[in-house]
Design a protein around this motif. Structure first.
Motif, PDB file in Angstrom:
ATOM      1  N   ASN A  46      -2.600   1.986   4.139  1.00 47.45           N
ATOM      2  CA  ASN A  46      -3.438   1.566   5.261  1.00 47.45           C
ATOM      3  C   ASN A  46      -4.889   1.709   4.834  1.00 47.45           C
ATOM      4  OD1 ASN A  46      -1.285   1.002   6.954  1.00 47.45           O
ATOM      5  ND2 ASN A  46      -1.292   3.025   7.909  1.00 47.45           N
ATOM      6  N   ILE A  47      -5.672   0.676   5.056  1.00 51.01           N
ATOM      7  CA  ILE A  47      -7.090   0.716   4.668  1.00 51.01           C
ATOM      8  C   ILE A  47      -7.934   0.473   5.903  1.00 51.01           C
ATOM      9  CG2 ILE A  47      -8.872  -0.277   3.193  1.00 51.01           C
ATOM     10  CD1 ILE A  47      -6.689  -1.046   1.232  1.00 51.01           C
ATOM     11  N   HIS A  48      -8.837   1.431   6.174  1.00 52.94           N
ATOM     12  CA  HIS A  48      -9.713   1.347   7.346  1.00 52.94           C
ATOM     13  C   HIS A  48     -11.159   1.253   6.898  1.00 52.94           C
ATOM     14  CE1 HIS A  48     -11.425   1.950  11.281  1.00 52.94           C
ATOM     15  NE2 HIS A  48     -12.075   3.028  10.864  1.00 52.94           N
ATOM     16  N   PHE A  49     -11.836   0.190   7.321  1.00 53.08           N
ATOM     17  CA  PHE A  49     -13.262   0.029   7.043  1.00 53.08           C
ATOM     18  C   PHE A  49     -14.026   0.553   8.253  1.00 53.08           C
ATOM     19  CE2 PHE A  49     -11.206  -3.087   4.334  1.00 53.08           C
ATOM     20  CZ  PHE A  49     -11.851  -2.885   3.126  1.00 53.08           C
ATOM     21  N   SER A  50     -14.635   1.716   8.076  1.00 56.40           N
ATOM     22  CA  SER A  50     -15.210   2.422   9.224  1.00 56.40           C
ATOM     23  C   SER A  50     -16.456   1.748   9.781  1.00 56.40           C
ATOM     24  CB  SER A  50     -15.543   3.873   8.840  1.00 56.40           C
ATOM     25  OG  SER A  50     -16.415   3.900   7.721  1.00 56.40           O
ATOM     26  N   ASP A  51     -17.213   1.036   8.933  1.00 61.57           N
ATOM     27  CA  ASP A  51     -18.465   0.432   9.414  1.00 61.57           C
ATOM     28  C   ASP A  51     -18.220  -0.871  10.173  1.00 61.57           C
ATOM     29  OD1 ASP A  51     -17.605  -0.714   7.051  1.00 61.57           O
ATOM     30  OD2 ASP A  51     -19.611  -1.046   6.237  1.00 61.57           O
ATOM     31  N   VAL A  52     -17.221  -1.655   9.765  1.00 62.21           N
ATOM     32  CA  VAL A  52     -16.963  -2.928  10.433  1.00 62.21           C
ATOM     33  C   VAL A  52     -15.740  -2.859  11.343  1.00 62.21           C
ATOM     34  CG1 VAL A  52     -18.105  -4.320   8.666  1.00 62.21           C
ATOM     35  CG2 VAL A  52     -15.679  -3.750   8.410  1.00 62.21           C
ATOM     36  N   LYS A  53     -15.132  -1.654  11.419  1.00 59.99           N
ATOM     37  CA  LYS A  53     -14.015  -1.398  12.344  1.00 59.99           C
ATOM     38  C   LYS A  53     -12.854  -2.366  12.109  1.00 59.99           C
ATOM     39  CE  LYS A  53     -16.785   1.577  14.300  1.00 59.99           C
ATOM     40  NZ  LYS A  53     -16.699   3.001  13.930  1.00 59.99           N
ATOM     41  N   LYS A  54     -12.435  -2.479  10.854  1.00 62.48           N
ATOM     42  CA  LYS A  54     -11.320  -3.352  10.527  1.00 62.48           C
ATOM     43  C   LYS A  54     -10.242  -2.579   9.774  1.00 62.48           C
ATOM     44  CE  LYS A  54     -13.589  -7.867  10.512  1.00 62.48           C
ATOM     45  NZ  LYS A  54     -13.788  -9.137   9.790  1.00 62.48           N
ATOM     46  N   ASP A  55      -8.981  -2.941  10.060  1.00 56.78           N
ATOM     47  CA  ASP A  55      -7.845  -2.288   9.427  1.00 56.78           C
ATOM     48  C   ASP A  55      -6.988  -3.315   8.697  1.00 56.78           C
ATOM     49  OD1 ASP A  55      -7.832   0.638  10.369  1.00 56.78           O
ATOM     50  OD2 ASP A  55      -8.116  -0.463  12.247  1.00 56.78           O
ATOM     51  N   TYR A  56      -6.458  -2.884   7.546  1.00 63.16           N
ATOM     52  CA  TYR A  56      -5.568  -3.723   6.756  1.00 63.16           C
ATOM     53  C   TYR A  56      -4.382  -2.899   6.280  1.00 63.16           C
ATOM     54  CZ  TYR A  56      -9.014  -7.469   6.524  1.00 63.16           C
ATOM     55  OH  TYR A  56      -9.870  -8.481   6.853  1.00 63.16           O
ATOM     56  N   ALA A  57      -3.209  -3.530   6.284  1.00 65.85           N
ATOM     57  CA  ALA A  57      -2.013  -2.932   5.689  1.00 65.85           C
ATOM     58  C   ALA A  57      -1.786  -3.620   4.347  1.00 65.85           C
ATOM     59  CB  ALA A  57      -0.815  -3.133   6.600  1.00 65.85           C
ATOM     60  N   LEU A  58      -1.869  -2.843   3.270  1.00 61.92           N
ATOM     61  CA  LEU A  58      -1.774  -3.368   1.900  1.00 61.92           C
ATOM     62  C   LEU A  58      -0.447  -2.920   1.295  1.00 61.92           C
ATOM     63  CD1 LEU A  58      -3.683  -4.881  -0.187  1.00 61.92           C
ATOM     64  CD2 LEU A  58      -4.158  -2.617  -1.111  1.00 61.92           C
ATOM     65  N   GLN A  59       0.270  -3.856   0.674  1.00 61.48           N
ATOM     66  CA  GLN A  59       1.567  -3.516   0.107  1.00 61.48           C
ATOM     67  C   GLN A  59       1.714  -4.085  -1.297  1.00 61.48           C
ATOM     68  OE1 GLN A  59       5.843  -3.289   1.999  1.00 61.48           O
ATOM     69  NE2 GLN A  59       5.373  -5.439   1.636  1.00 61.48           N
ATOM     70  N   LEU A  60       2.118  -3.218  -2.236  1.00 56.29           N
ATOM     71  CA  LEU A  60       2.483  -3.647  -3.582  1.00 56.29           C
ATOM     72  C   LEU A  60       3.999  -3.603  -3.686  1.00 56.29           C
ATOM     73  CD1 LEU A  60       1.959  -4.414  -6.514  1.00 56.29           C
ATOM     74  CD2 LEU A  60       1.585  -1.987  -7.036  1.00 56.29           C
ATOM     75  N   LYS A  61       4.610  -4.758  -3.863  1.00 55.35           N
ATOM     76  CA  LYS A  61       6.062  -4.837  -3.926  1.00 55.35           C
ATOM     77  C   LYS A  61       6.439  -6.114  -4.672  1.00 55.35           C
ATOM     78  CE  LYS A  61      10.127  -4.340  -0.899  1.00 55.35           C
ATOM     79  NZ  LYS A  61      10.565  -4.219   0.520  1.00 55.35           N
ATOM     80  N   ASN A  62       7.459  -6.046  -5.484  1.00 60.17           N
ATOM     81  CA  ASN A  62       7.902  -7.216  -6.249  1.00 60.17           C
ATOM     82  C   ASN A  62       6.786  -7.781  -7.121  1.00 60.17           C
ATOM     83  OD1 ASN A  62      10.494  -7.173  -4.992  1.00 60.17           O
ATOM     84  ND2 ASN A  62       9.586  -8.184  -3.196  1.00 60.17           N
ATOM     85  N   SER A  63       5.930  -6.878  -7.628  1.00 56.26           N
ATOM     86  CA  SER A  63       4.808  -7.249  -8.505  1.00 56.26           C
ATOM     87  C   SER A  63       3.818  -8.193  -7.823  1.00 56.26           C
ATOM     88  CB  SER A  63       5.308  -7.884  -9.807  1.00 56.26           C
ATOM     89  OG  SER A  63       6.037  -6.945 -10.554  1.00 56.26           O
ATOM     90  N   ALA A  64       3.752  -8.146  -6.501  1.00 52.70           N
ATOM     91  CA  ALA A  64       2.791  -8.941  -5.735  1.00 52.70           C
ATOM     92  C   ALA A  64       2.055  -8.020  -4.774  1.00 52.70           C
ATOM     93  CB  ALA A  64       3.478 -10.057  -4.972  1.00 52.70           C
ATOM     94  N   LEU A  65       0.763  -8.269  -4.618  1.00 52.47           N
ATOM     95  CA  LEU A  65      -0.067  -7.475  -3.715  1.00 52.47           C
ATOM     96  C   LEU A  65      -0.324  -8.306  -2.463  1.00 52.47           C
ATOM     97  CD1 LEU A  65      -1.474  -4.674  -3.825  1.00 52.47           C
ATOM     98  CD2 LEU A  65      -3.543  -5.864  -4.539  1.00 52.47           C
ATOM     99  N   THR A  66       0.243  -7.888  -1.345  1.00 56.72           N
ATOM    100  CA  THR A  66       0.074  -8.621  -0.089  1.00 56.72           C
ATOM    101  C   THR A  66      -0.655  -7.749   0.918  1.00 56.72           C
ATOM    102  OG1 THR A  66       2.235  -7.880   0.709  1.00 56.72           O
ATOM    103  CG2 THR A  66       2.151  -9.990  -0.460  1.00 56.72           C
ATOM    104  N   TYR A  67      -1.224  -8.398   1.928  1.00 49.72           N
ATOM    105  CA  TYR A  67      -1.983  -7.655   2.938  1.00 49.72           C
ATOM    106  C   TYR A  67      -1.814  -8.321   4.289  1.00 49.72           C
ATOM    107  CZ  TYR A  67      -5.393 -11.423   2.463  1.00 49.72           C
ATOM    108  OH  TYR A  67      -6.006 -12.662   2.447  1.00 49.72           O
ATOM    109  N   THR A  68      -1.969  -7.515   5.328  1.00 49.80           N
ATOM    110  CA  THR A  68      -1.911  -8.032   6.702  1.00 49.80           C
ATOM    111  C   THR A  68      -3.081  -7.454   7.480  1.00 49.80           C
ATOM    112  OG1 THR A  68       0.502  -8.060   6.586  1.00 49.80           O
ATOM    113  CG2 THR A  68      -0.499  -8.281   8.766  1.00 49.80           C
ATOM    114  N   PRO A  69      -3.975  -8.307   8.012  1.00 54.26           N
ATOM    115  CA  PRO A  69      -5.092  -7.796   8.811  1.00 54.26           C
ATOM    116  C   PRO A  69      -4.598  -7.231  10.144  1.00 54.26           C
ATOM    117  CG  PRO A  69      -5.468 -10.072   8.083  1.00 54.26           C
ATOM    118  CD  PRO A  69      -4.033  -9.767   7.837  1.00 54.26           C
ATOM    119  N   ASN A  70      -5.375  -6.293  10.677  1.00 53.59           N
ATOM    120  CA  ASN A  70      -5.133  -5.726  12.017  1.00 53.59           C
ATOM    121  C   ASN A  70      -3.735  -5.123  12.138  1.00 53.59           C
ATOM    122  OD1 ASN A  70      -7.701  -6.796  12.853  1.00 53.59           O
ATOM    123  ND2 ASN A  70      -6.700  -8.793  13.043  1.00 53.59           N
TER     124      ASN A  70
END
Length: 643
Positions: free
Chosen positions: A555-579
């Protein structure tokens, strides 16, 4: 300056002279084109007001980032044997530099960068269109205007399209504070920011390396080196900046009035740039053609590499401009080259540029549908004389040959449909086999020297490339290929082809250069990148084989712009989902966007910011560093003409 990556010892050798065959080829050009026409030379000087005192522009450290004096050798009326006379003509035209009046209240600064900066006089201040490539040249351009006219404030900036040489100097004419406060608007076409960033970051490392070849920026400026870049002299080597636009043109027909200046906009998406627009000024009966109509055949495919442009959208955009503005335009100016005046000349210019792109597309598709392959189609098509003898249709930037190949690529991709081309050996392995089958390098070189003496330079360059890739330590092979590339370069009408050939020869002789270049992925570009695009680029940097078998969630939280991302490394691919947040992540990272930018730009490190508390990690720190360890750092000076 040069630091070869090859094992071979480098012996410095000078460029070759023009062979008798090259001299004869260049002499024939003089009888093939209408050199007696001088109107372009008159128009390129028309409205001249003044220019910079010195021919150089420097950055804050005193380094020269623009040098017009280097092109003084172009003053000779007669082309030397090592330069195609048609290219010599264009190179001389592009030497005109300074401040020029286009029409009432419209001025251009030309020759202080690859592109032009247009200055429109409003009722109380100035409207700047396309502030060049770098901060330093844009600042010098505005200072030149102020040298001759009152120092009115800049009231607005307009970006016509998403290429670096049309926005990179923005901080040389306005401050970011004035833009963010709302004092100064910046207009751009829809999709500008996304396209400006994706082109310069996602493939930015490869494009920057390839641009050294296309623009010949580090070639000596000489009759045996770089003489021009077609659209202008070359690219300035200063500071690329970017301020995101505050106003967007979403559709054709939109209008704006800024400081008393009325403007009508025509979107020209997916033409010369994926995000582009034309601007009509009804008060002045003037049209800004952005980069869709210039004094050369432009690129459908660009040699530095980019997505293939759509010639259908292009000819239709020009046709729409004819319908929208043709009957009420007395002058058309673009963000390269010089204007065209008088309605009859303007319409003729529009129509022949339109018909050129339509012809290339339709004839390429006709031959493709008759079963011809990319290389065959490129050899078969030439412009008809009615188009080819118009100087503004000559191939000084794009060429018929590589544009037709781009059209083939756009519709059919890399594959010729011949199964022999489906899965060929890569260059190094194939070259070893070729040379072995031909009897070894010495026999190949002996035959290649005979071909060279017969003027078969294309074949020599092709066959010697196999020897160089099979035996990169063999300096004699590199010298012979370099000599063939130089003769090809000397005969080229297209300066980008000349630069490609001569850069290849330079690196064959001296190795890969370790030199600074203009960074398109500059701090301002990184800062303007949406966070989603940042994670897209992270995925591009992921080394798939290194990541094999790993499964990590963050989980990645950007404290200044108030945004959250879920980051996943799986199957040799890096995917992300906002909010989104994982319920049970391996780690949670909290940081600011500013810290992420600083790390991306190399100003600090992830480890340093963790140690000093700017980045907080909850959970398994080792998993965080495991992801980071799988990210590649791209080498900016990779080999091109050698394995």
């Amino acid at each position: 300056m040069f630091n070869s990556k090859q094992k071979t010892s480098q012996t410095k050798s000078a460029p070759s002279a023009a062979s008798s065959i090259t001299q004869e080829a260049n002499a024939r050009v003089l009888s093939q084109l209408p050199f007696e026409q001088k109107e372009d030379f008159e128009n390129a000087k028309r409205g001249f007001i003044g220019t910079i005192t010195h021919k150089t522009i420097k950055n804050e450290h005193g380094d020269v980032i623009w040098d017009l004096g280097a092109y003084d050798f172009l003053s000779s009326a007669t082309a030397p044997p090592t330069v195609n006379p048609s290219l010599w003509r264009q190179a001389q035209l592009n030497c005109n530099h300074g401040l020029f009046k286009v029409t009432d209240r419209i001025y251009q600064v030309r020759g202080l960068d690859l592109s032009n900066m247009t200055i429109i006089e409003g009722d109380t201040g100035l409207i700047i269109i396309d502030p060049l490539t770098t901060l330093e040249t844009a600042h010098a351009a505005l200072d030149l205007y102020y040298k001759h006219f009152p120092k009115k404030p800049v009231q607005a900036v307009i970006y016509t399209h998403s290429h670096t040489d049309h926005y990179g100097g923005v901080k040389g004419v306005v401050s970011e504070d004035d833009v963010t406060s709302g004092k100064i608007p910046i207009l751009a076409p829809e999709g500008f920011l996304e396209n400006a960033i994706s082109e310069n970051v996602f493939a930015g490392n490869a494009m920057s390396r390839r641009a050294l070849y296309m623009y010949g920026m580090i070639l000596p400026k000489s009759v045996q080196g770089q003489v021009d870049a077609g659209l202008g002299k070359t690219v300035s080597l200063g500071t690329v900046t970017l301020i995101p636009p505050t106003d967007t043109i979403h559709q054709t027909g939109e209008k704006r009035t800024i400081d008393g200046v009325k403007m009508e906009f025509q979107l020209a998406q997916d033409t010369e740039a994926p995000s582009e627009m034309l601007i009509y000024f009804p008060q002045f009966r003037a049209l800004c053609a952005a980069e869709d109509m210039t004094h050369n055949l432009h690129n459908i495919y660009t040699l530095r590499g980019a997505e293939v442009r759509d010639p259908v959208s292009w000819w239709k955009a020009i046709n729409q401009a004819i319908e929208n503005f043709g009957s009420r335009t007395d002058v058309v100016f673009a963000q390269h080259h010089w204007p065209t005046w008088d309605q009859k000349n303007v319409l003729n210019f529009f129509e022949k540029q339109r018909d050129m792109y339509k012809y290339l597309h339709d004839q390429a598709m006709r031959l493709i549908n008759n079963g011809y392959t990319m290389l065959e189609v490129a050899e078969m098509i030439q412009l008809p004389e009615s188009l080819a003898k118009a100087w503004y249709n000559r191939g000084y930037y794009g060429s018929v040959n590589h544009n037709v190949k781009g059209i083939y690529q756009k519709y059919l991709g890399f594959y010729s449909s011949n199964p022999a081309d489906l899965h060929p050996l890569p260059p190094e392995a194939a070259s070893q086999k070729y040379v072995e089958y031909m009897g070894g390098p010495e026999k190949v070189m002996q035959k290649a020297r005979e071909s060279f003496n017969a003027g078969e330079y294309r074949w020599v360059a092709q066959v010697m490339n196999h020897v160089v890739f099979a035996h990169p330590d063999l300096q004699a092979a590199r010298e012979l290929q370099a000599a063939a590339l130089e003769q090809l370069g000397y005969q080229c009408e297209n300066p980008t082809w000349r630069n490609e050939y001569l850069m290849g020869a330079l690196e064959l002789r001296h190795g890969v250069p370790q030199v600074p270049t203009t960074k398109t992925d500059s701090p301002d570009v990184v800062k303007a990148m949406p966070i989603d695009m940042y994670f897209d680029f992270m995925g591009i940097r992921l080394n798939g084989p290194k990541a094999a078998g790993k499964s990590i969630t963050e989980n990645i939280h950007f404290s200044d712009v108030k945004k959250d991302y879920a980051l996943q490394l799986k199957n040799s691919a890096l995917t992300y989902t906002p909010n989104k947040k994982f319920a049970h992540p391996d780690a949670t990272i909290t940081l600011t966007r500013a810290i992420m930018d600083a790390i991306t730009l190399g100003a600090t490190t992830f480890e340093h910011e963790i140690e000093f508390g700017a980045i907080q990690i909850k959970g398994n720190r080792d998993k965080v560093f495991e992801v980071l360890s799988c990210l590649d750092t791209f080498e900016p000076s990779f080999n091109i003409v050698t394995p």
